[in-house]
Scaffold this active site. Structure first.
Site, PDB file in Angstrom:
ATOM      1  N   VAL A 192     -43.347  -1.179  18.918  1.00 42.24           N
ATOM      2  CA  VAL A 192     -43.435  -0.525  17.615  1.00 42.24           C
ATOM      3  C   VAL A 192     -44.857  -0.707  17.102  1.00 42.24           C
ATOM      4  O   VAL A 192     -45.393  -1.821  17.112  1.00 42.24           O
ATOM      5  CB  VAL A 192     -42.430  -1.125  16.612  1.00 42.24           C
ATOM      6  CG1 VAL A 192     -42.552  -0.426  15.259  1.00 42.24           C
ATOM      7  CG2 VAL A 192     -41.010  -1.010  17.152  1.00 42.24           C
ATOM      8  N   CYS A 193     -45.479   0.395  16.689  1.00 44.27           N
ATOM      9  CA  CYS A 193     -46.802   0.341  16.083  1.00 44.27           C
ATOM     10  C   CYS A 193     -47.794  -0.342  17.034  1.00 44.27           C
ATOM     11  O   CYS A 193     -47.876  -0.008  18.207  1.00 44.27           O
ATOM     12  CB  CYS A 193     -46.687  -0.371  14.736  1.00 44.27           C
ATOM     13  SG  CYS A 193     -48.138  -0.246  13.668  1.00 44.27           S
ATOM     14  N   SER A 194     -48.526  -1.321  16.548  1.00 47.51           N
ATOM     15  CA  SER A 194     -49.550  -1.975  17.357  1.00 47.51           C
ATOM     16  C   SER A 194     -48.976  -2.906  18.414  1.00 47.51           C
ATOM     17  O   SER A 194     -49.720  -3.507  19.189  1.00 47.51           O
ATOM     18  CB  SER A 194     -50.514  -2.760  16.454  1.00 47.51           C
ATOM     19  OG  SER A 194     -49.810  -3.698  15.676  1.00 47.51           O
TER      20      SER A 194
END
Length: 312
Positions: A101-103
């Site tokens: 998720v995300c970074s």
């Protein structure tokens, strides 16, 4: 079993969003899902907000079917942890479905799981990610990307979109739709993250190509080829392309298309101007070409966006 890997200064919603999706989906499907939060150091793990989650150690994660890696401010340190990277690699070798998720994509990239694969991450990380992991086929405008058993998602709330897609795979589309309704969400969010990222900040460009991008936005009906732009910038085409990608995180072609999409969408939604005229004046020329670009970027054709804008 679903495992969610966290670390100090993780982003809370990166973990809690997918957890809620799988919890609700399992209940709706009549098959309660076992979910386990794990971390390199078991115990209370502090998120970037200060709220803590109680995590088990890595050794407790046997029997996982899915591993979701959170992102957040602490991801740089997490992506350098040899023990965590070995854990993620081992899970992938065992056939566990891996997601970030995300970074959290940085952890997967450092583990080598994204080399040669399509992936995405938060739009603010695009330039750094491209420079750091050139072997990854980064698709910067996607909400989430699946490449085999490796899934990656864009910023923060996009982890919920990714989890809903996984639920559709695990329990079927109807359970995914019911889960989205329970969460009061769209089952499928239309468009890419460019609609949330100000077109990768090209709306307010800075740096040495700012004047060029401003000029391009004012002359969208011009050819705006790489050669045309390079000449305007006083550079060779090859040098211009390399420098442009390094500074903006995208190619000249994609930047021009996003500028055209930005203006075309505004005109489609805010006026009754003929679609053919919008396509011509924004440089798409052909309405069908513009329609395909809208579908790629926003998940809907121009006419649907216009109808939705009028309904609002």
């Amino acid at each position: 079993m679903i495992g969610v890997l966290i670390f100090p200064d993780f982003q809370l919603l990166d973990a809690s969003g997918p957890i809620s999706v799988f919890e609700i989906a399992g209940r709706l499907a009549g098959k309660p899902t076992s979910i386990r939060v794990i971390a390199e150091a078991p115990g209370a793990v502090r998120s970037s907000s200060g709220v803590e989650m109680l995590a088990r150690g890595l050794r407790s994660a046997s029997g996982l079917s899915t591993l979701i890696v959170a992102g957040g401010e602490g991801v740089v340190a997490a992506s350098k942890s040899a023990r965590q990277l070995a854990f993620v690699r081992s899970a992938a070798r065992r056939g566990v479905r891996i997601a970030s998720v995300c970074s959290g994509a940085y952890v997967l990239a450092e583990a080598g799981l994204l080399d040669g694969r399509r992936a995405t991450t938060h739009w603010r990380r695009t330039r750094h990610f491209l420079a750091t992991y050139p072997k990854v086929k980064l698709e910067s405008d996607r909400i989430f990307v699946r490449d085999g058993d490796i899934w990656t998602s864009a910023g923060i709330s996009a982890g919920i979109d990714l989890a809903l897609a996984m639920v559709a795979e695990d329990f079927g589309e109807e359970i995914s739709r019911q889960t989205a309704r329970q969460l009061v969400l769209y089952a499928r969010r239309s468009g890419g993250q460019s609609q949330f990222s100000s077109l990768l900040e090209l709306k307010a460009p800075t740096g040495r190509f700012a004047p060029l991008l401003t000029w391009a936005r004012e002359n969208l009906d011009a050819p705006l080829t790489v050669e045309h732009l390079a000449d305007k910038a006083g550079m060779s085409s090859r040098h211009f392309t390399r420098a442009f990608v390094a500074e903006t995180g995208t190619t000249p072609f994609k930047a021009v298309e996003r500028l055209r999409l930005e203006v075309a969408r505004q005109r489609v939604q805010s006026s009754s101007e003929a679609i053919e005229r919008v396509a011509q004046s924004t440089g798409f020329r052909d309405p069908e070409r513009m329609r395909r670009a809208f579908l790629r970027a926003f998940g809907q054709p121009p006419q649907s966006l216009r109808r939705a804008a009028r309904a609002r």
